[in-house]
Enzyme design. Structure first.
Site, PDB file in Angstrom:
ATOM      1  N   GLU B 325       0.852  -1.199   0.000  1.00 56.82           N
ATOM      2  CA  GLU B 325       0.000   0.000   0.000  1.00 56.82           C
ATOM      3  C   GLU B 325       0.884   1.244   0.000  1.00 56.82           C
ATOM      4  OE1 GLU B 325      -4.155  -1.081   1.872  1.00 56.82           O
ATOM      5  OE2 GLU B 325      -2.689  -0.702   3.462  1.00 56.82           O
ATOM      6  N   CYS B 409     -11.313   2.379   5.522  1.00 60.48           N
ATOM      7  CA  CYS B 409     -10.645   3.618   5.938  1.00 60.48           C
ATOM      8  C   CYS B 409     -10.970   4.780   5.005  1.00 60.48           C
ATOM      9  CB  CYS B 409      -9.137   3.404   6.004  1.00 60.48           C
ATOM     10  SG  CYS B 409      -8.420   2.698   4.506  1.00 60.48           S
TER      11      CYS B 409
END
Lengths: 646, 646
Positions: B325, B409
């Site tokens: 990520e 998120c």
């Protein structure tokens, strides 16, 4: 030598290596293999401790598996591998071809000593695998999915046939026949036999070779059995996993990895590990030839189209991904990260060669030539000393040939392929001869009951003119098929000076000369070699807006040493009419290509990533060399697909 | 409200959300968040069972970790997550901003009930984390590296500040001050305290917010402590791993992943997980502002250059790789596989905003605007109901916004960012106001001892003309800094009709109007918005031979619905002088771009991969829309970097 009941009359089979003397382009490469590569392979096997695993008279090595890690965190070279029998086998095979080309008593003695190790290793029942005899005794035939056991046997069979042909020595051949007999007793449909097959295909094509050489029908039948069993339900790899109480998930997740997800005739997508796939299809093609099995051939035709129309690099490289050493999605052909293992291109040439078993067809021979001259041959340095494992089509300058590899499959594989190139050049049926590849050579072939000698005089692949002289031991009728590659426009043919209308005798891309040959005929085939700019199917995103130059069977590339760094700043013209040939610098007889191009010069972007500033286009000249010759001079950038004006 | 000892006098700080009324472009987006997104976020938290984890009055959920697998092999949505406190916190924060904008008793009651859960969850000593109270009791503060414990606390502090500002309710603020006091007792240099910090940064910037709101110096000091401790040797994550007898290798292999490989001032490469990196740098910038720490600012300048000159997409997207990520190699910016998480662009805007704490500088504000308008805003559908997690710059048509995500998120993160956009638009120091972003809005700002009201009238970003009316409660001297974006050529400024020579008052890309303001002044800033064709640094291979169109702060793209499929067949002219603006179809007031292009039409390649056939170039017109608006109409292909004539 072959006299098998099932021989389909129409089948074409390759000659043995000693039947073809190769000179010219390939001859130089074979000499490098014979003079250097083969002894290097042997020495590196010694250095890697491979014979410590195989020789039963040495102490069993203390095993460091899984890979030992050095203090700096890098992986140590492992000291044992379950597939090392196969790598040593390929060394023996390459050495055999080298010994046929040039006497080398030292090399022959070393190979005899290696063969003696295997002979001593062989068990009373015929079984012979160094891993399961010495490292994991008692575990034989329990995990065909992962353990390369039949794969190793297959490569040793190929080695045995080669060593027998080259030296006349039967030791390894006899050992491998005993082993084959043992395997034939273990595997099969009868009660108590295992209905299995290998996770890494190879034994199928090897048994065909062994059967053709020994005349033993059972070997052909066993090859066919392994092909037919693959992918059947209940799945053998599931059965054996239950038997050995193995509850771990197969680490490659699915059986596509080893092409056992479906019975072979139901497979339509080329998938999984690339080398495994090629070896399977090669074995299938051999079985199709031996048994005249059209349903297998039909399945292979679908797979062939799938591979060559959607999954193959222009170099004949295949298998873009390192993660599975194999195939991914259609048209996913990234250039810089191309895995394109040398062994996979060798495997593609093997498959193509075997597709020709059903008769000459340039659909297969063109790709065979493309793979051999480009993605396979690039795996071997011109001096025969170093090796590519993966063959990218673009490099920023850090990709170079290895002296050896943790998994040393490619070095002996490209060596044996180069040294046996004659078997790819010609093929023989009951009443015909096909010349699939051109190159200076003399082939002595048994056609029907007679001997036909074909002598090619040519500078191919540097020049497309080929002169072929036909000799026969007695006048005989046979068909001589000469390939006209699909890249060639305007091929011209004469026989003894008489112009033949090529179109009138063309079939599947071959010119078919069917006549009674008296001997002494001279055939001249002229194959014009214009420089071509190839575009990729627009679905191949990596090649969008780019072109690859080709001439004859060769794909070209630019290297930094000829063109300075920043190869992605070169822009080819939309029309390449001004391309010309020129000697390639410091690469022997190699023909290069020169072409006027534009070169982007970027303004100073002052360290910024994005700007409205545009590059200036300057006139420049680009110099291309054959792809297979890259990384033989100054190290640096390399690029096959060069940007082009739309 | 702030009266802290260490306040560096020169620092610029954002206003609170209620200080700015936003209308126009962002106002519409805030309304969508207030009207729809916030309740959707709440409902999806309910559906995902997140409150089952948090609410101490419910039974502790039976845990299915690691991820449960459904019968079909797909991963089930997990029923507990150690970071869910943070996601719920962001929902509270977004809801707070929405409540300020529009009264919504139902939503407020729901948020009060969630806050009540946390209040009941809080332990007597102030500790409050649902995972370590309810799922893994007894394990608190043992694995800061992996367990997001301080990260969750940080997001709850941000939520507490927001909810207090919006509603005046102190419950969560008091809870979080108690928790902050507890954390301040656990962590620090004194004997018995832990010298640790969080594997996922966030608490640093949150403690600054809490300190600014409450005036509590200890919170600022603790933020600084966490920043200073990071990456020191002996490494805290090693120490705690030994203490919990954890011998497993850190699954992310090295501490670059969470930016703890070096003390923060020694870090020069933006590396690891992108969101973590942005949150760390944001916290560092806040600490630099609060403590006037030039050595931290100097370190951040190096990191800023590293990110924006080598590792950022033109959309302000960052972190190209899904595997971590985060960041990979310099210039590795693939478009189709871009991860470019919405949260990471939000984080970049947060960092940029905080770099402006040391004073107006368009180096930061330009990138803040670029990230907000493009890579961040693309994460939210125009109707406020669906969300991108990753934001590629090219799609073959299968990439669409999610209704929810296993790791949820991004949805609340983009919601809270949009709803608090006013805090990015303005900043205030002791004697000055900066307008960083233009947009229809009214800001009531405390400058020194007076109140300054700035009202912007503008259609920005669709048009570059901005009219600003200044009101003051009493005449006052202060500096008003107006950004001139670097993309703008020929900015013109008048004050009450008087032309001001922009160049003469420009500093760091801001026009500085320093004067005694009487109130009633009208400033007109005209920022011409020409269409620009951006080229990427040629080291970015993915963008070679391509251009991205931009206008004002917006990056544009082509979509299939406007241009038919095969967007990679479009070729821009070398000169885009003929580009014009036109309404974007079915996208409200959005301004599109139309430009004559060529379009490649490929001949039938008859299924072949490589051919000498070339595409024909046809005249065509391409229609571009702002990137952030893609995938709001018919699904299909999308492309930012369009091929261009060299």
């Amino acid at each position: 030598m072959t006299s098998l009941a099932n021989h389909a009359a129409s089948g074409f089979r390759p000659p043995a290596v000693p039947d073809v003397d190769v000179h010219g382009f390939w001859g130089e490469r074979i000499d490098a293999v014979a003079d250097k590569t083969v002894m290097i392979l042997y020495d590196r096997c010694v250095a890697a401790g491979m014979f410590d695993q195989i020789d039963p008279e040495r102490p069993v090595p203390e095993v460091r598996m899984p890979f030992h890690t050095r203090p700096d965190g890098s992986p140590d070279t492992t000291n044992v591998q379950m597939f090392w029998d196969s790598d040593v086998a390929k060394v023996i095979e390459a050495a055999a071809y080298a010994l046929y080309r040039k006497s080398n008593p030292d090399l022959e003695a070393k190979m005899d000593s290696v063969i003696a190790m295997f002979e001593k290793l062989q068990q009373a029942d015929g079984y012979m695998n160094s891993w399961f005899i010495r490292i994991q005794p008692g575990e034989r035939w329990k995990n065909l999915r992962d353990c390369h056991e039949l794969y190793c046997a297959g490569h040793l069979m190929e080695a045995a046939v080669a060593y027998f042909h080259a030296t006349g020595k039967r030791t390894l051949l006899d050992v491998m026949c005993r082993y084959a007999d043992h395997i034939d007793s273990v595997f099969g449909p009868r009660p108590g036999q295992k209905p299995g097959y290998c996770g890494h295909e190879e034994i199928e094509l090897a048994l065909i070779k062994l059967g053709r050489t020994t005349g033993e029908q059972r070997y052909l039948d066993l090859a066919r059995y392994f092909v037919e069993q693959r992918g059947k339900q209940p799945h053998y790899f599931d059965i054996e996993a239950v038997e050995r109480d193995d509850r771990k998930q197969f680490r490659h997740k699915n059986y596509e990895y080893n092409q056992s997800h479906l019975p072979v005739r139901e497979q339509t997508k080329v998938i999984g590990h690339a080398v495994r796939a090629m070896y399977l299809y090669s074995g299938m093609a051999d079985v199709a030839t031996e048994f005249g099995d059209d349903s297998l051939t039909d399945a292979l035709k679908i797979l062939w189209k799938d591979l060559t129309a959607k999954q193959m690099y222009v170099t004949g490289g295949i298998g873009p991904a390192a993660s599975n050493e194999g195939f991914t999605d259609y048209y996913d052909l990234p250039n810089e990260t191309a895995y394109a293992e040398t062994c996979a291109s060798v495997g593609l040439a093997m498959w193509a060669s075997r597709m020709l078993g059903r008769g000459p067809n340039r659909l297969y021979a063109d790709i065979m030539e493309q793979a051999l001259y480009n993605g396979a041959l690039s795996g071997l340095a011109t001096d025969g000393t170093t090796f590519f494992y993966d063959n990218p089509l673009e490099s920023r300058g850090a990709h170079h040939r290895w002296t050896w590899h943790r998994c040393p499959c490619c070095p002996p594989n490209i060596a044996r392929t180069v040294a046996s190139i004659g078997t790819y050049m010609y093929a023989v049926s009951a009443d015909g001869v096909a010349i699939h590849l051109y190159g200076k050579s003399t082939a002595r072939l048994t056609v029907g009951s007679g001997i036909v000698t074909l002598a090619q005089k040519t500078e191919y692949p540097w020049d497309g003119k080929v002169e072929i002289t036909v000799s026969v031991d007695a006048p005989a009728f046979f068909k001589l098929a000469l390939r006209v590659p699909s890249w060639c426009d305007g091929a011209k043919l004469t026989v003894d000076g008489e112009v033949i209308d090529a179109a009138s005798i063309e079939s599947e891309g071959y010119l078919q000369l069917s006549r009674r040959w008296r001997g002494g005929e001279t055939i001249v085939l002229d194959l014009p070699m214009a420089v071509r700019a190839l575009r990729a199917n627009p679905a191949v995103k990596a090649d969008l807006g780019r072109a690859a130059l080709a001439r004859g069977p060769l794909i070209y590339c630019v290297e930094e040493t000829d063109n300075a760094a920043g190869l992605n700043g070169l822009v080819l013209p939309a029309d390449i009419a001004d391309a010309g040939v020129a000697p390639a610098k410091d690469l022997g007889k190699a023909v290069g290509i020169e072409i006027p191009v534009k070169r982007e010069r970027w303004p100073d972007m002052d360290g910024s990533l994005y700007d409205t500033a545009k590059p200036v286009l300057e006139d420049a000249k680009a110099r291309f060399i054959p792809y297979h010759l890259w990384d033989n001079r100054e190290p640096g950038e390399m690029l096959v697909w060069v940007r082009t004006q739309p």
